[in-house]
Scaffold this active site. Structure first.
Site, PDB file in Angstrom:
ATOM      1  N   ASP A  36       0.876  -1.162   0.000  1.00 45.34           N
ATOM      2  CA  ASP A  36       0.000   0.000   0.000  1.00 45.34           C
ATOM      3  C   ASP A  36       0.925   1.226   0.000  1.00 45.34           C
ATOM      4  O   ASP A  36       2.118   1.126   0.311  1.00 45.34           O
ATOM      5  CB  ASP A  36      -0.933  -0.001   1.216  1.00 45.34           C
ATOM      6  CG  ASP A  36      -2.128   0.942   0.991  1.00 45.34           C
ATOM      7  OD1 ASP A  36      -2.069   1.788   0.074  1.00 45.34           O
ATOM      8  OD2 ASP A  36      -3.116   0.852   1.749  1.00 45.34           O
TER       9      ASP A  36
HETATM   10  C1  BGC Z   1      -4.941   3.371  -0.033  1.00 47.12           C
HETATM   11  C2  BGC Z   1      -5.045   2.360  -1.167  1.00 47.12           C
HETATM   12  C3  BGC Z   1      -4.872   3.053  -2.478  1.00 47.12           C
HETATM   13  C4  BGC Z   1      -3.536   3.789  -2.482  1.00 47.12           C
HETATM   14  C5  BGC Z   1      -3.237   4.514  -3.781  1.00 47.12           C
HETATM   15  C6  BGC Z   1      -3.710   4.232  -0.137  1.00 47.12           C
HETATM   16  O1  BGC Z   1      -3.776   5.289   0.756  1.00 47.12           O
HETATM   17  O2  BGC Z   1      -4.967   2.711   1.202  1.00 47.12           O
HETATM   18  O3  BGC Z   1      -6.267   1.688  -1.112  1.00 47.12           O
HETATM   19  O4  BGC Z   1      -4.957   2.125  -3.533  1.00 47.12           O
HETATM   20  O5  BGC Z   1      -3.539   4.737  -1.442  1.00 47.12           O
HETATM   21  O6  BGC Z   1      -4.080   5.598  -3.927  1.00 47.12           O
END
Ligand code: BGC
Length: 750
Positions: free
Chosen positions: A229
């Site tokens: 993530d």
């Molecule tokens: C989120 C993810 C997301 C990623 C990219 C993170 O803060 O938890 O679900 O895909 O950002 O935007």
């Protein structure tokens, strides 16, 4: 592309570099070797492609796109094909936009109604979440575009999301928090998996070898790459060793250099770096070789699809006296700002820049509808309420559009309560007092308390239904579409009823999942508690009858399968769709487990008077529990129930089935093993039988009458049952007894 050969030509620096992003959304290119950059993008219910400056929380604008209903809504469709169709549309858009991977689906379990991201997650039930995720993934990937199932694993709160440790016992992980990932990996093989921010029992998911390699790859057979993530990496070198292939977005090269140093100093095997690169490049080239940038992206057509999907997801929670559907000729007052500006998506990384939206008011053009805003943002005024009451009085029916404003739920933080804004509750009370025919339409990403539930005639849960939600709402309100959604989560009466209530959020950076497997209906049913609306609940404008539950046979071995069939009939006057739900539960037994668990479902469409047979297959996992001694699934032999109906609390059909366990649990006995356990084990029983016949212990025959009065047969029996073997020594034993116990244990443990 011979990826192995390609990697063998890369320098260590190039390889380490490939293991993190070039920027927010791209993997790195290696031009001298013809390795292109590849773009990923959120996800999950549409595209959030940022052409300009990237950010991961939806702050900067992304390209115009189509916002489909969020997962809180789509799960309520209980419709695999629908999720697949939505995935196909998103896959087409990705091809058009040259996106190799869409970041979703998000399948974390709704442990508490408070999680700020519940709107993005499917369900409190792992089986349903797994089915929805697989279907979505199959849809997207049928277009040769990857998915990234997220957030792996046990990421059920936003509070302290980048530091908190989810401390979950092994059985609970396996039965509740893993299966949605497991099913999706086994059935749909997502191209990528995104590991979560949190730690799992102390170890960051991004450094967890057991999670990312032993379970995900070795057990489940995952073949794609694992990405972090955004910003979930703490120790990058540990991450490579654990099986984290791609760090996103990047660490300005610092972690790349750490990987290089670790290899040079012999702390990290270069083969692991090669392996990560191969996994990443396999997917990069899989997309490149199947790219179809000429794929059309017809946004108008997708808007219509978004409307159809939204209409299939709405859950009719209450409909007293069949007040819905509305009559197109009747006068109706639409009340509440959401009628004009629907809340149709959640905040954060999934936020989509919709190319257009349709509100209920837009969709109701030409109908006999008046409008009063009733509230603005989180506020109302006497004047606004008076205006709304006036509109309600003048109309035959009042429809209040309410729910949760953006500020109440979002990625990044959790709610602290389950209430709707006071101004909205006040408005509903006032309107319901003015017009007995009051209907409430809800736009929210997770359950709310409904203090006014007894005062309104109908409630339609529209969830966060995407940019075309208004169109779908009007279609359902007026009966052009017969509602067929069913709740993918329980609505508790109040927050403190929720099983995680005492522990949710945790202390500091530690969150104990102490309610264990008793999440959602698994808890409410076990405690026989009242809920506002149960898991699986959803009404229709027609009626369905469930009959003729047939098992192929009344008993089966745990390694066999058998089909269960029921007949569902549309007994009303309208076309409609039923959701047949199959639950399995153990009758008795030693394992502490839920009363029933969803193990199958099927959505069927039925014309008035029509019947269809619906079938599902019972298999090992329908009965199994995770046994933490053998670290595997195990079916305790005994009686089980199969219940069928249209919600977890409306199961008119029930059958019993005997399941024979073919696995034997390893047993070990010692001086503290008690007689009850020995007697329950057929082999041990044979061995200790002679001992019992000789009445070595627990014999009160010679006691006086008075003493016998004090010891009932039940007590005598219990005392005997709970005695450990060593008691034979304590109560009148000898050297001989000690030797006998030793010999006995030898025989028992042979
Ligand atoms: C989120 C993810 C997301 C990623 C990219 C993170 O803060 O938890 O679900 O895909 O950002 O935007």
């Amino acid at each position: 592309m011979d990826v192995k050969a390609l990697v063998s030509q890369m320098t260590l620096e190039e390889k380490a570099g490939l293991c993190s992003g070039a920027d927010f959304w791209h993997t790195k290119a290696v031009e001298r070797l013809g390795i292109p950059a590849s773009m990923v993008s959120d996800g999950p219910h549409g595209l959030r492609k940022q052409d300009q400056e990237g950010d991961h929380l939806g702050v900067n604008d992304s390209i115009k796109a189509v916002c489909f209903p969020a997962a809180c809504a789509t799960a309520a469709s209980f419709d695999r094909q629908l999720l697949r169709t939505m995935g196909e549309a998103i896959g087409d858009s990705c091809q058009h936009e040259k996106l190799s991977v869409v970041l979703g689906p998000a399948v974390n379990i709704k442990r508490s109604p408070l999680c700020g991201r519940n709107f993005e997650y499917f369900s409190e039930d792992p089986y349903l979440a797994g089915q929805m995720a697989s279907s979505y993934i199959q849809g997207v990937q049928s277009r040769n575009v990857g998915t990234s199932i997220k957030h792996f694993a046990a990421n059920s709160q936003e509070h302290r999301r980048m530091s908190s440790s989810s401390n979950v016992d092994e059985r609970t992980l396996r039965e509740i928090y893993f299966p949605a990932f497991e099913t999706a990996v086994k059935e749909a093989q997502p191209w990528t998996v995104m590991c979560s921010y949190n730690r799992l029992s102390g170890t960051f998911a991004s450094e967890n070898h057991w999670l990312l390699t032993d379970v995900l790859r070795k057990e489940w057979g995952f073949r794609g790459y694992v990405m972090s993530d955004w910003g979930a990496v703490s120790d990058r070198v540990a991450g490579v060793a654990a099986g984290l292939d791609l760090e996103m977005p990047s660490s300005c090269g610092i972690n790349d250099r750490k990987i290089v140093a670790a290899v040079r100093e012999g702390r990290l095997d270069e083969k692991l770096v090669d392996q990560a690169c191969e996994r990443i490049l396999n997917i990069v080239f899989r997309f490149v070789e199947n790219a179809r940038p000429d794929t059309p992206w017809d946004m108008e057509a997708q808007h219509e699809l978004a409307a159809r999907i939204a209409s299939e997801c709405m859950v009719l929670l209450k409909n007293d006296g069949g007040i819905l559907p509305l009559n197109k000729e009747d006068s109706v007052a639409f009340i509440g700002e959401f009628a004009q500006k629907p809340r149709f998506q959640g905040g954060g990384s999934s936020h989509i820049n919709s190319f257009k939206t349709t509100s209920a008011l837009d969709a109701a053009k030409g109908l006999n509808v008046t409008y009063a805003p009733g509230y603005a943002g989180n506020e109302t005024s006497e004047e606004m309420i008076a205006q709304a009451v006036d509109a309600a009085r003048k109309a035959k029916t009042a429809v209040v559009f309410a729910g949760l404003p953006d500020s109440y739920e979002s990625e990044g933080y959790d709610r602290t309560h389950m209430e709707m804004p006071a101004c909205q509750n006040q408005l509903i009370e006032a309107v319901a007092a003015a017009n007995p025919n009051t209907v409430v339409v809800l736009h929210n990403g997770s359950p709310v308390e409904m203090p006014w539930i007894g005062k309104v005639r109908a409630v339609l849960e529209a969830y966060l239904g995407g940019q075309a939600v208004g169109q779908a709402t009007v279609q359902v309100l007026y009966g052009d579409v017969n509602p067929s959604g069913h709740l993918a989560e329980s609505f508790p009466v109040k927050l403190s009823d929720n099983p995680s209530y005492l522990y949710y959020g945790g202390e500091g950076n530690v969150t104990e999942y102490r309610e264990g497997v008793f999440v959602g209906y698994r808890y409410y049913d076990k405690k026989d508690m009242n809920v506002l609306f149960p898991f699986g609940h959803g009404l229709s404008y027609t009626t369905f009858e469930y009959s003729n539950l047939r098992l192929e046979k009344g008993s089966m071995k745990d390694c066999d399968t058998q089909k269960v069939t029921v007949t569902v009939k549309n007994t009303g006057k309208r076309f409609g769709k039923a959701v047949a739900q199959f639950y399995v539960g153990a009758v008795g037994g030693d394992v502490i487990r839920p009363v029933r668990e969803l193990k199958g479902f099927e959505k069927v469409d039925l014309a008035p008077g029509e019947s269809k047979d619906v079938t599902f297959t019972l298999e090992k996992r329908s009965f199994a529990v995770w046994n933490s001694d053998i670290h595997d699934w195990y079916v305790p032999g005994g009686q089980y129930t199969v219940e069928v109906g249209d919600s977890s609390r409306n199961l008119p059909l029930r059958a019993e089935i005997t399941v024979e366990s073919t696995a034997e649990l390893p047993r070990h006995y010692d001086v503290n093993s008690i007689f009850m356990d020995l007697m329950a084990d057929p082999k041990a029983r044979e061995i200790i039988k002679p001992l019992l016949a000789a009445r070595t212990i627990g014999d009160h025959e010679e006691a006086s009458d008075a003493a016998q009065d004090a010891i009932s047969d039940e007590m005598n029996m219990a005392m005997m049952n709970y005695m450990p073997l060593r008691a034979m020594l304590s109560f009148g034993g000898s050297e001989e007894t000690a030797a006998m116990i030793e010999a006995l244990l030898k025989a028992l443990n042979k």
